[in-house]
Design a protein around this motif. Sequence first.
Motif, short mmCIF file in Angstrom:
data_model
loop_
_atom_site.label_atom_id
_atom_site.label_comp_id
_atom_site.label_asym_id
_atom_site.label_seq_id
_atom_site.Cartn_x
_atom_site.Cartn_y
_atom_site.Cartn_z
N ASP A 10 4.41 -6.90 -7.48
CA ASP A 10 3.82 -7.11 -6.16
C ASP A 10 4.19 -8.46 -5.57
OD1 ASP A 10 2.65 -4.64 -6.30
OD2 ASP A 10 0.67 -5.37 -6.86
N LEU A 11 4.38 -9.47 -6.42
CA LEU A 11 4.65 -10.82 -5.94
C LEU A 11 6.12 -11.07 -5.68
CD1 LEU A 11 2.33 -12.89 -8.32
CD2 LEU A 11 1.82 -12.13 -6.00
N ALA A 16 6.80 4.94 -0.41
CA ALA A 16 6.85 6.20 0.33
C ALA A 16 7.95 6.18 1.37
CB ALA A 16 5.49 6.47 0.99
N ASP A 17 8.35 4.99 1.82
CA ASP A 17 9.34 4.87 2.89
C ASP A 17 10.57 4.06 2.49
OD1 ASP A 17 7.71 2.65 2.64
OD2 ASP A 17 7.55 2.25 4.77
N GLY A 18 10.89 3.99 1.21
CA GLY A 18 12.07 3.27 0.77
C GLY A 18 11.91 2.73 -0.63
N GLU A 53 0.80 -1.22 0.00
CA GLU A 53 0.00 0.00 0.00
C GLU A 53 0.84 1.27 0.00
OE1 GLU A 53 0.04 -1.71 4.28
OE2 GLU A 53 -0.15 -2.44 2.20
N THR A 54 2.16 1.15 0.28
CA THR A 54 3.01 2.34 0.28
C THR A 54 3.75 2.52 -1.04
OG1 THR A 54 4.97 1.22 1.18
CG2 THR A 54 3.35 2.08 2.77
N LYS A 111 13.40 -6.40 2.17
CA LYS A 111 12.78 -5.22 2.75
C LYS A 111 11.26 -5.33 2.84
CE LYS A 111 16.19 -1.88 0.98
NZ LYS A 111 16.38 -0.67 0.14
N ARG A 112 10.70 -6.38 2.24
CA ARG A 112 9.24 -6.51 2.16
C ARG A 112 8.77 -7.72 2.95
NH1 ARG A 112 7.75 -5.96 -4.18
NH2 ARG A 112 5.80 -6.69 -3.29
N PRO A 113 7.51 -7.71 3.39
CA PRO A 113 6.95 -8.92 4.00
C PRO A 113 6.90 -10.05 2.97
CG PRO A 113 5.54 -7.00 4.40
CD PRO A 113 6.53 -6.60 3.36
N GLY A 114 6.77 -11.26 3.45
CA GLY A 114 6.68 -12.40 2.55
C GLY A 114 8.03 -13.04 2.35
#
Length: 691
Positions: A303-304, A273-275, A5-6, A309-312
């Motif tokens: 997205d996948l 927005a944050d990286g 979402e960011t 740095k990302r969840p998942g």
Amino acid sequence: MLRPETRLFSFAVVGDTHVKPETGDQSAPWKVNERATGRARFIAREIARYDPRFVIHLGDLVHPVPELPTFDAAVALTHDVFRQHHNRMHVLPGNHDIGDKPNRAMPAKGVRESWIAIHEKNFGPSYRFFDQDGVRVVTLNTPVLNSGLPMEAAQRAWLETTLASAGDLRVFVFLHYPLFVRAPDEPSTYDNVDEPARSDLLDLFRRHQVEAVFAGHVHNIFYHRLAGTEYYVLPATSFVRQDYSEMFRIEAAAENGRDDAEKLGFVMVDVHADGHAVHILRSYGRELGAAESLAPAAPRTTDLLPHPKRPGGAPIGVFMRHPWAEIVTLPQNGPMDEFVRKQVRNDYPIAALWRLGVRRARVPLDDLIDPASRRRMADLVAIGHRFTVSGFGVPAGGAADAIVEHADLIDRFECVLPFDAVSDQAEALAAFRARLGRPVLLARVATSADEAKIGSKIELFVAHGFRPDQLPDLEALLPLAIDGIVVRAGLDADLPALCATLDAWARRTGLGVDLHLRIAGNNPAANVTDDAAILAAAVEFYACALAFPRLGLFFDPFMDLDRGYFVRHGLVDRRCNLRPAGLAIEALSTFWGETGAAAELAVDMQGQGRILMLSGAERAGFLILPKPGARLTLDPARWEAFGLAAPPLCVPLDAPWQVSSRIGTQLAAEDGSVPDTFDRPTLLVGTRSKV
């Protein structure tokens, strides 16, 4: 963590296409260069599938240099290859486009104003900036640095103003030559910006808090963090620089290492927005003809794609048995660097972790003690990696002091002890745990000296972790000041049943459990290289990690051990290219990454293989694992009854999904159909029905 979402927008980066006319050009003696144009066409189509906001080309668009008669034809062909990106592609000049950096040890003629003018006529200004959704994008002409040409001073003054006027805008900078490859203080080589321009730019980027710097030219991957700025050296689309094949302790790939095709590709960058997150997408050297490049291709999304740095990403960790931050000294072997010993750090192990979505790594205490690898650990922890550090015995003295001093780099510490020494070390273990302030797990040392001998046969091994049949012994450990224990299993283990047992034990005792899947036998002369069996075990292990998130699951080894004792295959080979098991983990972490919520796991054992059924909060799927040469049948009514809302996505687990034309972006098959018989490992995954 960067969350979907960011995300503000995505853009593509491509470099070192080295397009050359398909006939009449003799600018390269290597056969692989004849494939550069077809490879660039494939990349251009793949970039279009992700619909980036803009595209940056890092230079070396063509292979023939400006003085050759085929240069103009190569430029025209490059325009044709990237015509679908014409209105959104921003091009930097490389040394093949306008001449080498001004250094008399370079193999080609140096940069000159007339060649810069030709480049700008064909592709626009050789340095520029534009603003996009809160980001200032700055592209530079690096061959001109240190040249003394009027453009050098003009660009320097312009850059100072451009950075100073950015205000609250975040800044991304794009170069052809990287400022450095190994370290900011490295000597001048073919592959970096010379002094004094290098230090000048480093100082500018530090003072103006540049977020990221991207470069090409080297045709290999390197990553650095320096004063808060992330520096990326990115792959080529055309070929790999064969001098860098010295980084790998294995024979060179095709054409002396130049055609290591799995290392080719392009980059998609997600700006949040944050990286930001950089995704390096491999092309495996695929090519397209001129007519093929016009055919429409299904869209894809970033997205996948997993990223630390990302969840998942992958729910499993890996054993880093090999050096993973190794400095390699390359031989003197011109034409690139005839007069110096160039040193580089092999960053391909880290790039492989990123591909697989793996953020957890197990390393020995030596890696924390060593200043160079410790600095590298800090770089990786800053972007989301987590390290389990292991050592034999309870740390004491200077070792304990170093561990405590750098506790921020440790996710948990694994203490390996002989079982009969645990009670004697209990007080020391409790004191160390109190000082560390991080979870401490106990692993039992296991050696062949402890095993009963039958006849004259002897097997020599040293391992760690409790065997599953030693679980009753663990009851004696409950009063100890520890946070968990380590259990080891082999390829022959019933992993779902074992994980269910360990999960129940962990819930009852309140202790954590790490399970290590050891791809090795007890005989040091036995080779474990059955890729099909290792793939099946890796897939089952991954499914167990999704189903039992309370457990910590580590795959051993990450990289092949191809010499010495206990020869075995891992997730990647010695070139850091993916083994079949690695391909499976890459696909799984993309299409069913770690979600944080446990999935229910059931196993259907059949004579020709097995089917694992996973059911989570938002998705469900089947992991189909036929035996080699066998086929498994799965009636479509079965996945419909399993709660899938639409036809599931069908992903082969033993092939690179990134170059498959059939795999789209959503969890649904592109043609709306799903096969009902399978002769290869396959993931069927889809969204759950809404009740």
